[in-house]
Design a protein around this motif. Sequence first.
Motif, PDB file in Angstrom:
ATOM      1  N   MET A 119      13.004  21.287 -15.337  1.00  0.00           N
ATOM      2  CA  MET A 119      14.049  22.007 -14.585  1.00  0.00           C
ATOM      3  C   MET A 119      13.766  22.113 -13.074  1.00  0.00           C
ATOM      4  O   MET A 119      14.645  21.777 -12.271  1.00  0.00           O
ATOM      5  N   PRO A 120      12.554  22.527 -12.652  1.00  0.00           N
ATOM      6  CA  PRO A 120      12.336  22.630 -11.200  1.00  0.00           C
ATOM      7  C   PRO A 120      12.386  21.259 -10.520  1.00  0.00           C
ATOM      8  O   PRO A 120      12.802  21.150  -9.376  1.00  0.00           O
ATOM      9  N   LEU A 128      20.273  21.126 -17.507  1.00  0.00           N
ATOM     10  CA  LEU A 128      21.171  21.638 -18.552  1.00  0.00           C
ATOM     11  C   LEU A 128      21.935  20.498 -19.229  1.00  0.00           C
ATOM     12  O   LEU A 128      22.181  20.540 -20.434  1.00  0.00           O
ATOM     13  N   PHE A 154      30.165  21.997 -20.716  1.00  0.00           N
ATOM     14  CA  PHE A 154      29.393  23.233 -20.962  1.00  0.00           C
ATOM     15  C   PHE A 154      28.398  23.572 -19.835  1.00  0.00           C
ATOM     16  O   PHE A 154      28.432  24.681 -19.308  1.00  0.00           O
ATOM     17  N   VAL A 158      28.647  26.949 -17.461  1.00  0.00           N
ATOM     18  CA  VAL A 158      27.579  27.972 -17.435  1.00  0.00           C
ATOM     19  C   VAL A 158      27.064  28.157 -16.014  1.00  0.00           C
ATOM     20  O   VAL A 158      26.918  29.276 -15.513  1.00  0.00           O
ATOM     21  N   LEU A 159      26.807  27.031 -15.331  1.00  0.00           N
ATOM     22  CA  LEU A 159      26.279  27.138 -13.970  1.00  0.00           C
ATOM     23  C   LEU A 159      27.302  27.732 -13.011  1.00  0.00           C
ATOM     24  O   LEU A 159      26.960  28.497 -12.120  1.00  0.00           O
ATOM     25  N   LEU A 161      29.568  29.918 -13.777  1.00  0.00           N
ATOM     26  CA  LEU A 161      29.595  31.356 -14.062  1.00  0.00           C
ATOM     27  C   LEU A 161      28.435  32.073 -13.355  1.00  0.00           C
ATOM     28  O   LEU A 161      28.623  33.094 -12.695  1.00  0.00           O
ATOM     29  N   PHE A 162      27.242  31.508 -13.489  1.00  0.00           N
ATOM     30  CA  PHE A 162      26.069  32.193 -12.931  1.00  0.00           C
ATOM     31  C   PHE A 162      25.977  32.022 -11.412  1.00  0.00           C
ATOM     32  O   PHE A 162      25.659  32.968 -10.709  1.00  0.00           O
ATOM     33  N   LEU A 166      28.095  35.226 -10.541  1.00  0.00           N
ATOM     34  CA  LEU A 166      26.966  36.182 -10.497  1.00  0.00           C
ATOM     35  C   LEU A 166      26.022  35.919  -9.324  1.00  0.00           C
ATOM     36  O   LEU A 166      25.012  36.610  -9.176  1.00  0.00           O
ATOM     37  N   GLN A 167      26.346  34.942  -8.501  1.00  0.00           N
ATOM     38  CA  GLN A 167      25.590  34.672  -7.253  1.00  0.00           C
ATOM     39  C   GLN A 167      24.103  34.414  -7.491  1.00  0.00           C
ATOM     40  O   GLN A 167      23.248  34.926  -6.762  1.00  0.00           O
ATOM     41  N   VAL A 168      23.798  33.623  -8.487  1.00  0.00           N
ATOM     42  CA  VAL A 168      22.395  33.272  -8.754  1.00  0.00           C
ATOM     43  C   VAL A 168      22.108  31.923  -8.091  1.00  0.00           C
ATOM     44  O   VAL A 168      22.925  31.006  -8.169  1.00  0.00           O
ATOM     45  N   THR A 169      20.952  31.842  -7.404  1.00  0.00           N
ATOM     46  CA  THR A 169      20.589  30.561  -6.777  1.00  0.00           C
ATOM     47  C   THR A 169      19.609  29.839  -7.701  1.00  0.00           C
ATOM     48  O   THR A 169      18.539  30.366  -7.991  1.00  0.00           O
ATOM     49  N   PHE A 170      19.989  28.673  -8.160  1.00  0.00           N
ATOM     50  CA  PHE A 170      19.138  27.931  -9.111  1.00  0.00           C
ATOM     51  C   PHE A 170      18.272  26.911  -8.374  1.00  0.00           C
ATOM     52  O   PHE A 170      18.589  26.526  -7.246  1.00  0.00           O
ATOM     53  N   PRO A 171      17.181  26.449  -9.034  1.00  0.00           N
ATOM     54  CA  PRO A 171      16.375  25.406  -8.392  1.00  0.00           C
ATOM     55  C   PRO A 171      17.234  24.170  -8.144  1.00  0.00           C
ATOM     56  O   PRO A 171      17.980  23.746  -9.028  1.00  0.00           O
TER      57      PRO A 171
ATOM     58  N   PHE B  50      23.722  38.865 -17.574  1.00  0.00           N
ATOM     59  CA  PHE B  50      25.084  38.843 -17.024  1.00  0.00           C
ATOM     60  C   PHE B  50      25.425  40.154 -16.324  1.00  0.00           C
ATOM     61  O   PHE B  50      26.296  40.200 -15.483  1.00  0.00           O
ATOM     62  N   CYS B 396      20.875  26.903 -23.565  1.00  0.00           N
ATOM     63  CA  CYS B 396      21.342  26.873 -22.168  1.00  0.00           C
ATOM     64  C   CYS B 396      21.446  28.292 -21.622  1.00  0.00           C
ATOM     65  O   CYS B 396      20.974  28.594 -20.521  1.00  0.00           O
ATOM     66  N   PHE B 397      22.097  29.167 -22.408  1.00  0.00           N
ATOM     67  CA  PHE B 397      22.255  30.564 -21.960  1.00  0.00           C
ATOM     68  C   PHE B 397      20.892  31.242 -21.815  1.00  0.00           C
ATOM     69  O   PHE B 397      20.691  32.059 -20.918  1.00  0.00           O
ATOM     70  N   ILE B 399      17.933  29.820 -21.041  1.00  0.00           N
ATOM     71  CA  ILE B 399      17.243  29.348 -19.820  1.00  0.00           C
ATOM     72  C   ILE B 399      17.872  30.019 -18.599  1.00  0.00           C
ATOM     73  O   ILE B 399      17.188  30.615 -17.765  1.00  0.00           O
ATOM     74  N   VAL B 400      19.184  29.913 -18.523  1.00  0.00           N
ATOM     75  CA  VAL B 400      19.881  30.408 -17.335  1.00  0.00           C
ATOM     76  C   VAL B 400      19.755  31.935 -17.241  1.00  0.00           C
ATOM     77  O   VAL B 400      19.513  32.478 -16.163  1.00  0.00           O
ATOM     78  N   TYR B 403      16.217  32.944 -16.203  1.00  0.00           N
ATOM     79  CA  TYR B 403      15.996  32.621 -14.797  1.00  0.00           C
ATOM     80  C   TYR B 403      16.771  33.588 -13.889  1.00  0.00           C
ATOM     81  O   TYR B 403      16.242  34.069 -12.883  1.00  0.00           O
ATOM     82  N   ALA B 404      17.999  33.857 -14.266  1.00  0.00           N
ATOM     83  CA  ALA B 404      18.896  34.626 -13.389  1.00  0.00           C
ATOM     84  C   ALA B 404      18.372  36.035 -13.127  1.00  0.00           C
ATOM     85  O   ALA B 404      18.649  36.607 -12.077  1.00  0.00           O
ATOM     86  N   GLN B 407      15.339  35.345 -10.718  1.00  0.00           N
ATOM     87  CA  GLN B 407      15.426  34.057 -10.044  1.00  0.00           C
ATOM     88  C   GLN B 407      14.047  33.439  -9.831  1.00  0.00           C
ATOM     89  O   GLN B 407      13.691  33.064  -8.719  1.00  0.00           O
ATOM     90  N   MET B 409      11.105  30.769 -12.000  1.00  0.00           N
ATOM     91  CA  MET B 409      10.841  29.935 -13.171  1.00  0.00           C
ATOM     92  C   MET B 409       9.819  30.577 -14.112  1.00  0.00           C
ATOM     93  O   MET B 409       9.813  30.308 -15.309  1.00  0.00           O
TER      94      MET B 409
END
Lengths: 180, 507
Positions: A119-120, A128, A154, A158-159, A161-162, A166-171, B50, B396-397, B399-400, B403-404, B407, B409
């Motif tokens: 993932m990173p 995903l 899918f 999901v991404l 939404l988050f 939800l303002q999440v910053t992903f790698p 969430f 998927c849910f 992992i996300v 992480y969320a 934020q 790993m």
Amino acid sequence: MNETSRKAGIGNGGADGSPNFRVHRPDIWVTFIVLSICAALYLRTFWFDSVPDSLAQNVQPPTFPRLVLGVIAAISLLIPFEYHRKLKSGIDLDEERAEPLKPIVLITAGLLLALVAAMPLLGALPALVLVTAALPLLWGERRWKLLIPFIVIFPLAVLFLFSEVLQVTFPRGLFGDLLR
Amino acid sequence: MNIDAIMTGMELILTPTSLGLIFMSVLLGVVIGALPGLSSTMAVALLLPFTIGMEPVVAISMMAALYCAGTFGGSITAILINAPGAPPAVATALDGYPMAQRGEAGRALGIAAISSVSGGLLSLVAFIIAAPLLAKVALSFRPQEYFALTLFGLSMLAAISGKSAPRNLISGMFGVLVSVVGIHLVTGVERFTFGTTFLYDGIDFVPVLIGVFAIAELLKQASLHTTALERIRDVAIRLPSMDDVRRIWKTILRSSGIGTIVGILPAEGTTVAAIMGYNEAKRWSKTPEEFGKGSVEGIAGPEAANNAGTSGAMVPTLALGIPGSGTTAVILAALIMHGFRPGPFLMRETPEILYAIFIAMFIANFAFLFVGLAGAKVFSMITLIPRTFLWPAVFCFSIVGAYAYQQQMFDVWVMLGSGLIGFVAMRHGFGPAPFVMGLVLGGLLEKNWSQAMIIFDSDWTLFFHSWIANLFYVLTALSLASPLIGGALRAGRARMARRASSLPPGD
């Protein structure tokens, strides 16, 4: 000898003929592992920094964990004697572990580890997409008309939404950095 | 009664957004409840990330609504396809499915829905009366009494999930042990951090909860085969007739009482309530021979009890900070995550949360009646979702979600590690629910123990100088000994029965 009586050890004799004091070999290993963990963690408490009594106010850092470890170790000694007693009342503690682990479980566990490790490096979206493709394929899914929309829609949903709601910053991963 | 708090609670819940979110949670709860393998505990754990940015009261209300609806959702598939979506619905399937097989699926669903709603509403009344009273009593507790109460809560772990009391207790104590990881609050010393800065603040609840409930179950599902279930297709929903109501109202009242009391007991869950509700319904029935063949009382008993158990379980969670079930342990973690102090101080400092949750659960009960009845046929089809798509989606849910939360790993690794360890532990009979309860209660246990030790100047005997604490110690001893006492009683009864049957007639 039928299965239940075989499991209950009826007819095999016992140390004293009473199922209350007969041990169950797999549970000896369970107890051994629990005791080993306890011993290792108990040893670890000797490496905790020492604190002057005036600062610790009668509550030295290792005291509580040692108490908990002692309780766990004491209770774990009951485990090997449980199986035959439980079997007498119709509860089979070996039910879940009766069959050896199937290779698919180990492969799935390995895949989960690999996907999280990736993932990173790859970034959240490609990771995903990999999850939604690799896991169903590994579990034998071959209905492409269902699989392809699932793989495409899918992870994006999901991404979205988050990250957007939800303002999440992903790698961002390698691809994200390249795009930047 | 605090009118201001009631009004604030209502203001928080009766907004279009909050109502929409609660309705969504109900829908989600019924769907998750209907899906075998997915539990409401897992759903609440997955919902946690969430809710990070939400108004805390609405977030907790959503979880409470999901908990209520999830318990009912399990009964839809129990009745229509003989596959209880959730453990509390196991007893419902015993009479629900035979009824559905003889063409009365709609009637069975109607009885299940009405009984669930009645049980839920009746126990909500108990909830709103008992929670503030219990909190008022608990406000006078000193650290030693709180320590004893927490110990009692942990000792009730012995009863969770039934199979093995020692394993449940070990699981719970490992949860307590995980809660001590990080900086020691009294001295500032690192404990079990193994030199990594990630562990300074301890191991967070959220990734661990997701791991032990979702990932461990995913691995379990990996080795299962997809089984085709026979589905009852003729589902014309019918509300219970007056004759049905006359037959089940006493059962509903009795089961609601049982469910509420069992729910209030720390660590006892809705599954135990449902089984007790079923057994008592059978014991008091005028037609016990109909049980197992499609008795209406056999559906009403467990359904009223398991839904009453949900509100009951919220009482110790909110009033004492001791969870009443696995799902409420997750809700307790959510309360802590959102900055609340579960326990009597919650009632004193933020009483509106109690009323907001009450209103949310009240609405949820009516919402799942509507959703469950209108969409029963659709929900029974949810089981058609292949596990080859369902579980990758859950991953998927997971992992996300893990992480969320912060934020980082590291949390995803904690989630995965907890899941893998949880899976191995589950194979050997160590359940995830006791572990989570230990994890959530561990901090509270150590805090009160430390405070008492400081006050008592290390004199252990002073722990036994309070009658309230002593009462909890006795209860702790009783609950720890309950498997042995129960076993001895059963053996005694069996011996008596054997002796009676060996006597010649007339003796």
